[in-house]
Write a protein that holds these residues in place. Structure first.
Motif, PDB file in Angstrom:
ATOM      1  N   LEU A 174       0.686  -1.225   0.027  1.00  0.00           N
ATOM      2  CA  LEU A 174       0.251   0.146  -0.168  1.00  0.00           C
ATOM      3  C   LEU A 174       0.868   1.246   0.164  1.00  0.00           C
ATOM      4  O   LEU A 174       1.705   1.480   0.629  1.00  0.00           O
ATOM      5  CB  LEU A 174      -0.727  -0.102   1.284  1.00  0.00           C
ATOM      6  CG  LEU A 174      -1.890  -1.277   1.266  1.00  0.00           C
ATOM      7  CD1 LEU A 174      -2.663  -1.195   2.529  1.00  0.00           C
ATOM      8  CD2 LEU A 174      -2.872  -1.286   0.009  1.00  0.00           C
ATOM      9  N   PRO A 175       0.719   2.035  -0.873  1.00  0.00           N
ATOM     10  CA  PRO A 175       1.338   3.398  -1.109  1.00  0.00           C
ATOM     11  C   PRO A 175       1.832   4.064   0.341  1.00  0.00           C
ATOM     12  O   PRO A 175       2.865   4.562   0.291  1.00  0.00           O
ATOM     13  CB  PRO A 175       0.607   4.152  -1.852  1.00  0.00           C
ATOM     14  CG  PRO A 175      -0.105   3.452  -2.706  1.00  0.00           C
ATOM     15  CD  PRO A 175      -0.484   2.377  -1.769  1.00  0.00           C
ATOM     16  N   ASP A 176       0.966   4.147   1.331  1.00  0.00           N
ATOM     17  CA  ASP A 176       1.026   4.951   2.465  1.00  0.00           C
ATOM     18  C   ASP A 176       1.448   3.906   3.757  1.00  0.00           C
ATOM     19  O   ASP A 176       1.049   4.520   4.964  1.00  0.00           O
ATOM     20  CB  ASP A 176      -0.141   6.019   2.883  1.00  0.00           C
ATOM     21  CG  ASP A 176       0.013   7.023   1.832  1.00  0.00           C
ATOM     22  OD1 ASP A 176       0.973   7.304   1.313  1.00  0.00           O
ATOM     23  OD2 ASP A 176      -1.222   7.591   1.567  1.00  0.00           O
ATOM     24  N   TYR A 177       1.566   2.839   3.545  1.00  0.00           N
ATOM     25  CA  TYR A 177       1.936   1.739   4.535  1.00  0.00           C
ATOM     26  C   TYR A 177       2.959   2.080   5.844  1.00  0.00           C
ATOM     27  O   TYR A 177       2.567   2.104   6.837  1.00  0.00           O
ATOM     28  CB  TYR A 177       2.618   0.337   4.138  1.00  0.00           C
ATOM     29  CG  TYR A 177       2.691  -0.673   5.077  1.00  0.00           C
ATOM     30  CD1 TYR A 177       1.544  -1.176   5.451  1.00  0.00           C
ATOM     31  CD2 TYR A 177       3.939  -0.849   5.821  1.00  0.00           C
ATOM     32  CE1 TYR A 177       1.573  -2.165   6.602  1.00  0.00           C
ATOM     33  CE2 TYR A 177       4.155  -1.953   6.296  1.00  0.00           C
ATOM     34  CZ  TYR A 177       3.029  -2.326   7.053  1.00  0.00           C
ATOM     35  OH  TYR A 177       3.352  -3.625   8.245  1.00  0.00           O
ATOM     36  N   PHE A 178       3.761   2.986   5.220  1.00  0.00           N
ATOM     37  CA  PHE A 178       4.880   3.724   6.162  1.00  0.00           C
ATOM     38  C   PHE A 178       4.716   4.815   6.587  1.00  0.00           C
ATOM     39  O   PHE A 178       5.471   5.494   7.292  1.00  0.00           O
ATOM     40  CB  PHE A 178       6.384   3.244   5.759  1.00  0.00           C
ATOM     41  CG  PHE A 178       6.730   1.922   5.240  1.00  0.00           C
ATOM     42  CD1 PHE A 178       6.943   0.942   6.240  1.00  0.00           C
ATOM     43  CD2 PHE A 178       6.873   1.652   3.958  1.00  0.00           C
ATOM     44  CE1 PHE A 178       7.518  -0.169   6.122  1.00  0.00           C
ATOM     45  CE2 PHE A 178       7.287   0.171   3.580  1.00  0.00           C
ATOM     46  CZ  PHE A 178       7.488  -0.519   4.805  1.00  0.00           C
ATOM     47  N   ALA A 179       3.535   5.477   6.391  1.00  0.00           N
ATOM     48  CA  ALA A 179       3.224   6.896   6.606  1.00  0.00           C
ATOM     49  C   ALA A 179       3.384   7.314   7.895  1.00  0.00           C
ATOM     50  O   ALA A 179       3.944   8.374   8.361  1.00  0.00           O
ATOM     51  CB  ALA A 179       2.081   7.308   6.009  1.00  0.00           C
ATOM     52  N   ASN A 180       3.096   6.493   9.208  1.00  0.00           N
ATOM     53  CA  ASN A 180       2.959   6.863  10.154  1.00  0.00           C
ATOM     54  C   ASN A 180       4.234   6.305  11.203  1.00  0.00           C
ATOM     55  O   ASN A 180       4.223   6.351  12.302  1.00  0.00           O
ATOM     56  CB  ASN A 180       1.831   6.423  10.871  1.00  0.00           C
ATOM     57  CG  ASN A 180       0.424   7.169  10.263  1.00  0.00           C
ATOM     58  OD1 ASN A 180       0.693   8.354   9.826  1.00  0.00           O
ATOM     59  ND2 ASN A 180      -0.579   6.637   9.714  1.00  0.00           N
ATOM     60  N   SER A 181       5.116   5.710  10.266  1.00  0.00           N
ATOM     61  CA  SER A 181       6.209   5.229  11.204  1.00  0.00           C
ATOM     62  C   SER A 181       7.074   5.950  11.968  1.00  0.00           C
ATOM     63  O   SER A 181       7.378   7.052  11.162  1.00  0.00           O
ATOM     64  CB  SER A 181       7.130   4.028  10.176  1.00  0.00           C
ATOM     65  OG  SER A 181       8.080   3.470  10.897  1.00  0.00           O
ATOM     66  N   SER A 182       7.712   5.744  12.978  1.00  0.00           N
ATOM     67  CA  SER A 182       8.863   6.442  13.475  1.00  0.00           C
ATOM     68  C   SER A 182       9.980   6.017  13.247  1.00  0.00           C
ATOM     69  O   SER A 182      11.067   6.580  13.823  1.00  0.00           O
ATOM     70  CB  SER A 182       8.419   6.938  14.964  1.00  0.00           C
ATOM     71  OG  SER A 182       8.449   5.679  15.817  1.00  0.00           O
ATOM     72  N   ASP A 183      10.188   4.673  12.709  1.00  0.00           N
ATOM     73  CA  ASP A 183      11.552   4.146  12.163  1.00  0.00           C
ATOM     74  C   ASP A 183      12.282   4.922  11.258  1.00  0.00           C
ATOM     75  O   ASP A 183      11.726   5.239  10.304  1.00  0.00           O
ATOM     76  CB  ASP A 183      11.252   2.765  11.908  1.00  0.00           C
ATOM     77  CG  ASP A 183      12.326   1.867  11.552  1.00  0.00           C
ATOM     78  OD1 ASP A 183      12.987   1.454  12.556  1.00  0.00           O
ATOM     79  OD2 ASP A 183      12.743   1.963  10.248  1.00  0.00           O
ATOM     80  N   LYS A 184      13.623   5.205  11.584  1.00  0.00           N
ATOM     81  CA  LYS A 184      14.062   6.140  10.354  1.00  0.00           C
ATOM     82  C   LYS A 184      14.215   5.521   9.159  1.00  0.00           C
ATOM     83  O   LYS A 184      13.943   6.065   7.982  1.00  0.00           O
ATOM     84  CB  LYS A 184      15.571   6.173  10.929  1.00  0.00           C
ATOM     85  CG  LYS A 184      16.505   7.090  10.048  1.00  0.00           C
ATOM     86  CD  LYS A 184      17.973   7.320  10.627  1.00  0.00           C
ATOM     87  CE  LYS A 184      18.838   8.050   9.611  1.00  0.00           C
ATOM     88  NZ  LYS A 184      20.243   8.298  10.315  1.00  0.00           N
ATOM     89  N   GLN A 185      14.457   4.204   8.970  1.00  0.00           N
ATOM     90  CA  GLN A 185      14.555   3.652   7.803  1.00  0.00           C
ATOM     91  C   GLN A 185      13.131   3.600   6.933  1.00  0.00           C
ATOM     92  O   GLN A 185      12.863   3.776   5.897  1.00  0.00           O
ATOM     93  CB  GLN A 185      15.010   2.132   7.668  1.00  0.00           C
ATOM     94  CG  GLN A 185      15.310   1.366   6.349  1.00  0.00           C
ATOM     95  CD  GLN A 185      15.925   0.076   6.540  1.00  0.00           C
ATOM     96  OE1 GLN A 185      15.410  -0.732   7.318  1.00  0.00           O
ATOM     97  NE2 GLN A 185      16.642  -0.242   5.517  1.00  0.00           N
ATOM     98  N   GLU A 186      12.074   3.236   7.839  1.00  0.00           N
ATOM     99  CA  GLU A 186      10.915   2.949   7.183  1.00  0.00           C
ATOM    100  C   GLU A 186      10.075   4.644   6.679  1.00  0.00           C
ATOM    101  O   GLU A 186       9.398   4.872   5.823  1.00  0.00           O
ATOM    102  CB  GLU A 186       9.851   2.616   8.343  1.00  0.00           C
ATOM    103  CG  GLU A 186      10.016   0.983   8.512  1.00  0.00           C
ATOM    104  CD  GLU A 186       9.091   0.129   9.423  1.00  0.00           C
ATOM    105  OE1 GLU A 186       8.146   0.963  10.051  1.00  0.00           O
ATOM    106  OE2 GLU A 186       9.342  -1.052   9.510  1.00  0.00           O
ATOM    107  N   MET A 187      10.635   5.479   7.678  1.00  0.00           N
ATOM    108  CA  MET A 187      10.330   7.030   7.133  1.00  0.00           C
ATOM    109  C   MET A 187      11.080   7.355   5.922  1.00  0.00           C
ATOM    110  O   MET A 187      10.525   8.104   5.008  1.00  0.00           O
ATOM    111  CB  MET A 187      10.921   7.852   8.107  1.00  0.00           C
ATOM    112  CG  MET A 187      10.052   7.777   9.524  1.00  0.00           C
ATOM    113  SD  MET A 187      10.791   8.745  10.843  1.00  0.00           S
ATOM    114  CE  MET A 187      10.774  10.676  10.343  1.00  0.00           C
TER     115      MET A 187
END
Length: 237
Positions: A174-187
């Motif tokens: 999903l395009p916004d799957y990592f949108a709310n992550s606070s993990d540096k790599q996922e951001m």
């Protein structure tokens, strides 16, 4: 039927034109082509064809990307897809999903088949032979793309990690799957997906709601997302 398949088509009859991998123009094609490597039945057709207008929009998107990231390129994973290839990949993806769950195709119940097929069809278009409902890739108007960087000092192209591989049947696609992550790599994954979307929409493409990599212009999915009354690209045999 999927909701976009109700859109009428008034094909503008633009020809299919070849996509050539060219560092100077910036557009890169992924070689070897992943579906051809699996044995998908392209026959004498190449997957790296699009409608003329799609090529022009790709070139515009690449020029914009070049202005933002001088050594970054748009990489084409897949473009034109004949309907037999669409059927092959739907069947292949279904078999892979079944295997990933530790199941056997021959022993699936009807409920299991329906549930697994629904998962597959979130990401794959119906391989319809009806000219009123062509799969997006069979129109020459849909492309699967990612980003890569070119290091001129070493002459090496490196694919950017977007957080999940193209065609993965999971929510990570999903395009916004990592949108709310606070993990540096996922951001960073989210930022690069946003960049890809920005450069593609700059020239008029729209992104598939479930796939960070799929963009199109002029097909039924584009018309549905853009609230257009007609698609301008139909199926190409």
């Amino acid at each position: 039927m999927k909701p976009y398949q109700h859109i009428s088509i008034a094909d503008c009859n633009e020809p299919l034109v070849a996509l050539s991998s060219d560092l100077d123009s910036g557009i890169i094609t992924i070689d070897p082509h992943p579906y051809m490597s699996l044995g998908a039945p392209y026959g004498d057709r190449s997957p790296f064809f699009v409608r003329q207008g799609i090529l022009e929009r790709l070139q515009k998107s690449q020029a914009y990307l070049q202005a933002l990231r001088p050594n970054w390129k748009i990489a084409i994973f897949d473009a034109y897809r004949p309907i037999p290839v669409q059927q092959f990949m739907v069947d292949y993806s279904f078999a892979q999903l079944v295997a990933s769950k530790g199941l056997e195709i021959d022993s699936l119940t009807e409920d299991q088949k329906n549930s697994l097929n629904a998962e597959v069809m979130k990401f794959w278009a119906i391989p319809s032979q009806d000219p009123k409902t062509p799969p997006p890739h069979s129109t020459g108007a849909a492309i699967d793309v990612t980003l890569c960087s070119f290091n001129p000092s070493y002459g090496r192209i490196e694919t950017i990690d977007m957080g999940s591989p193209i065609d993965e049947i999971s929510d990570r696609s999903l395009p916004d799957y990592f949108a709310n992550s606070s993990d540096k790599q996922e951001m960073e994954f989210h930022s690069d997906r946003q960049l890809l979307n920005e450069v593609m929409t700059y020239s008029g493409f729209v992104r598939h709601p479930n796939e960070w990599w799929h963009f199109s212009y002029g097909d039924q999915l584009w018309a549905w997302i853009s609230h257009e009354k007609l698609a301008i690209y139909g199926g190409v045999r």
